[in-house]
Design an enzyme around this catalytic site. Structure first.
Site, PDB file in Angstrom:
ATOM      1  N   ARG A  23      34.798  38.759  28.694  1.00 33.50           N
ATOM      2  CA  ARG A  23      34.874  40.165  29.125  1.00 33.50           C
ATOM      3  C   ARG A  23      36.246  40.766  28.850  1.00 33.50           C
ATOM      4  O   ARG A  23      36.354  41.946  28.485  1.00 33.50           O
ATOM      5  CB  ARG A  23      34.516  40.278  30.601  1.00 33.50           C
ATOM      6  CG  ARG A  23      33.023  40.027  30.846  1.00 33.50           C
ATOM      7  CD  ARG A  23      32.704  39.860  32.306  1.00 33.50           C
ATOM      8  NE  ARG A  23      33.207  40.985  33.085  1.00 33.50           N
ATOM      9  CZ  ARG A  23      33.397  40.964  34.396  1.00 33.50           C
ATOM     10  NH1 ARG A  23      33.119  39.858  35.078  1.00 33.50           N
ATOM     11  NH2 ARG A  23      33.863  42.020  35.022  1.00 33.50           N
ATOM     12  N   ASP A  82      29.774  35.224  36.056  1.00 34.87           N
ATOM     13  CA  ASP A  82      30.221  36.121  37.133  1.00 34.87           C
ATOM     14  C   ASP A  82      29.073  36.940  37.693  1.00 34.87           C
ATOM     15  O   ASP A  82      28.011  37.040  37.085  1.00 34.87           O
ATOM     16  CB  ASP A  82      31.275  37.110  36.588  1.00 34.87           C
ATOM     17  CG  ASP A  82      32.549  36.415  36.164  1.00 34.87           C
ATOM     18  OD1 ASP A  82      32.877  35.371  36.744  1.00 34.87           O
ATOM     19  OD2 ASP A  82      33.214  36.939  35.242  1.00 34.87           O
ATOM     20  N   ARG A 129      30.268  28.784  34.980  1.00 29.83           N
ATOM     21  CA  ARG A 129      29.962  29.844  35.931  1.00 29.83           C
ATOM     22  C   ARG A 129      29.700  31.127  35.158  1.00 29.83           C
ATOM     23  O   ARG A 129      30.396  31.407  34.180  1.00 29.83           O
ATOM     24  CB  ARG A 129      31.160  30.075  36.847  1.00 29.83           C
ATOM     25  CG  ARG A 129      31.536  28.845  37.630  1.00 29.83           C
ATOM     26  CD  ARG A 129      32.567  29.174  38.666  1.00 29.83           C
ATOM     27  NE  ARG A 129      33.820  29.614  38.042  1.00 29.83           N
ATOM     28  CZ  ARG A 129      34.849  30.082  38.740  1.00 29.83           C
ATOM     29  NH1 ARG A 129      34.771  30.202  40.049  1.00 29.83           N
ATOM     30  NH2 ARG A 129      35.948  30.441  38.129  1.00 29.83           N
TER      31      ARG A 129
END
Lengths: 247, 247
Positions: A200, A52, A50
């Site tokens: 991140r 974000d 995935r």
């Protein structure tokens, strides 16, 4: 059944991320809808992982299974004709039945762009994290080096909305290159996989080291603590690019 | 009165161009409004030239006159705080009274980005003209060379909405560099000035030469004809960047 592998680039600015969400438009949803139109089959497009909301991809890889033998060249053109221009399918090919874009991945490379300078460059505003202050690149390199290897990255992982309980928190980071580039720094991560928001969260923490708020030896302590609350806030999504996935 | 010179970058995607327009938001309007807020003076910001709707700038230059002596550093920060992030003032300085961003300009450099390849790159979609077919770069270079010099560029100028009658149609192009770049070609124009839509009209015509629809010697004939109807349609605005203005 045929198993098709896709190579996809997207500007994540206007999307809710890769994965189908109840609210907002996801890349996965766009692709599944276009494939349904072309093949009349309601497929699931499996992404390598995935991304974000707001995160970009140059080389996201995905696959889907379909009973029809598709002409690859015309399917590529037709699918690109059905989706917006900020998402482009760059390649489609037939692969072995057992290929799975997520589980077959051996290594994934992400780049995070820090944009430095007294004035923001308007052309980087959607594709980097702009910092007004100076960054000590040597401290940043030293801190990054401490994360290369096989570790429990719990301190750098958010709880996912699908639940992190039971997920093995050990990953191997092969490399973190810290490269000076035009008006900034690129952090190039290569790993066998990433926990939720790991890139991140690491980037946010490395920036605190580069800004003098933490020291490079803190990284080892953070890893040992296995406590997400001790690391920095996540870096904003707009600086992050999924570059390529190796199988 | 103080005469202030500004260096401005903007992503033109969301604007109606440089010049104040009855409809749409212009860069000039944004800057004038922000300067009014800071200085309480209703100034006119003179740009080096108009850029059309959708055209970008890395180094647009402008000036305005104001009775107040401004602190340059804090004014730069305050102005940037009042305008959107897709427009950034990069520098502000005090210049001689007789400096005029438009009339003092000696040379202006524009870059036009052609993006080539079977699949569009989503990150270039707002900043280039994507062409699916091949471009003969040697033919393009030969055609560009024919335009370097002092000529009547009527064939490459649209009628402006402020009227072109009475405007001297002679300009000097110092150079057109044709440079291969990542996934495309950059056309780098340097001239003492440009007629309305001249860079985009020349680019559209050069692309027809590179595509085999015209031959390089046609450029000389087009110049001689002084007839806009004979040249190609303008290239789209999104590929065009005002890079810098020399004084």
């Amino acid at each position: 059944m045929y198993n098709y592998k896709l190579l996809v680039s997207y500007d994540g600015t206007n999307y809710s991320g890769w994965q189908v969400q109840p609210n907002g438009i996801s890349i996965q949803h766009l692709l599944q809808k276009a494939i349904l139109t072309i093949t009349k089959e309601d497929v699931i497009v499996v992404g390598s992982g995935r991304t974000d909301a707001g995160v970009h991809a140059l080389g996201q890889t995905a696959n889907f299974k379909c009973s029809k033998e598709l002409d690859l060249h015309s399917t590529l053109r037709s699918l690109n004709g059905l989706i917006p221009h900020d998402v482009r399918i760059r390649n489609i090919e037939v692969v072995d039945q057992d290929f799975n874009a997520r589980f077959s991945a051996k290594s994934k490379t992400y780049h995070y762009h820090l944009h430095l300078g007294a004035t923001e460059n308007p052309f980087k505003r959607l594709y980097s994290w702009h910092l007004y202050h100076k960054i000590d690149i040597d401290a940043l390199k030293e801190a990054a080096e401490a994360l290369v290897g096989t570790f429990d990255f719990t301190s750098f992982s958010n709880q996912s909305d699908r639940g992190s309980a039971g997920i093995n928190p050990v990953r191997t980071i092969f490399n973190i290159d810290v490269v000076e580039e035009d008006e900034g720094i690129c952090l190039a991560y290569s790993a066998n996989g990433y926990l939720y928001k790991m890139v991140r969260n690491i980037t946010g923490t490395l920036v605190e080291v580069g800004s003098g708020k933490r020291s490079p030896p803190d990284m080892q302590k953070l890893l040992n603590a296995k406590d997400r609350r001790l690391a920095a806030a996540a870096a904003p999504p707009r600086g992050l690019f999924l570059m390529h996935v190796d199988y």
